[in-house]
Motif scaffolding. Structure first.
Motif, PDB file in Angstrom:
ATOM      1  N   ASP A 102       0.074   5.920  -8.171  1.00 16.41           N
ATOM      2  CA  ASP A 102       1.001   4.801  -7.981  1.00 16.41           C
ATOM      3  C   ASP A 102       1.034   4.358  -6.523  1.00 16.41           C
ATOM      4  N   SER A 103       1.083   5.322  -5.609  1.00 12.73           N
ATOM      5  CA  SER A 103       1.095   4.997  -4.178  1.00 12.73           C
ATOM      6  C   SER A 103      -0.230   4.375  -3.748  1.00 12.73           C
ATOM      7  N   ARG A 119      -6.360   1.298 -10.958  1.00 10.78           N
ATOM      8  CA  ARG A 119      -5.661   1.058 -12.219  1.00 10.78           C
ATOM      9  C   ARG A 119      -6.387   1.745 -13.382  1.00 10.78           C
ATOM     10  N   ARG A 136      -5.362   5.376 -13.918  1.00 12.25           N
ATOM     11  CA  ARG A 136      -3.981   5.691 -14.295  1.00 12.25           C
ATOM     12  C   ARG A 136      -3.924   6.235 -15.719  1.00 12.25           C
TER      13      ARG A 136
END
Length: 101
Positions: A26-27, A45, A48
């Motif tokens: 996320d960071s 992305r 993830r």
């Protein structure tokens, strides 16, 4: 910074620190979006995970099940899929084919 994030991601993958790895990704994604590099952001992305809600039994001191606890687990794209998920995907594809016909 990208090299550091990449090495940290590999290290967390090796020790199976799923929640920490999610926070790192996320960071890292926020950093890439802040820099405006769409190509690198899409690569991050793609790494993830998918979030899944699971249940596990709660046991007391005597070893008896007293209830169920819900928790979130993460399935990363680079992990091998469990057999149950493969069967579920095949069932969903079959159902979609039957609906389309």
């Amino acid at each position: 910074a990208r090299g550091l994030c990449s090495r940290a991601d590999s290290a967390m993958q090796a020790v199976e620190a799923k929640e920490e790895r999610v926070l790192l990704l996320d960071s890292w994604l926020a950093m890439e979006e802040g820099l405006g590099d769409a190509g690198k952001a899409s690569e991050v992305r793609a790494k993830r995970p998918k979030q899944i809600k699971k249940k596990r039994p709660i046991t007391n001191e005597e070893g008896q099940t007293t209830g169920w606890e819900e928790y979130f687990d993460y399935i990363f794209p680079d992990e091998a899929k469990p057999q149950a998920l493969k069967i579920l995907e095949m069932a969903q594809k079959w159902k979609k084919q039957k609906v389309d016909e």
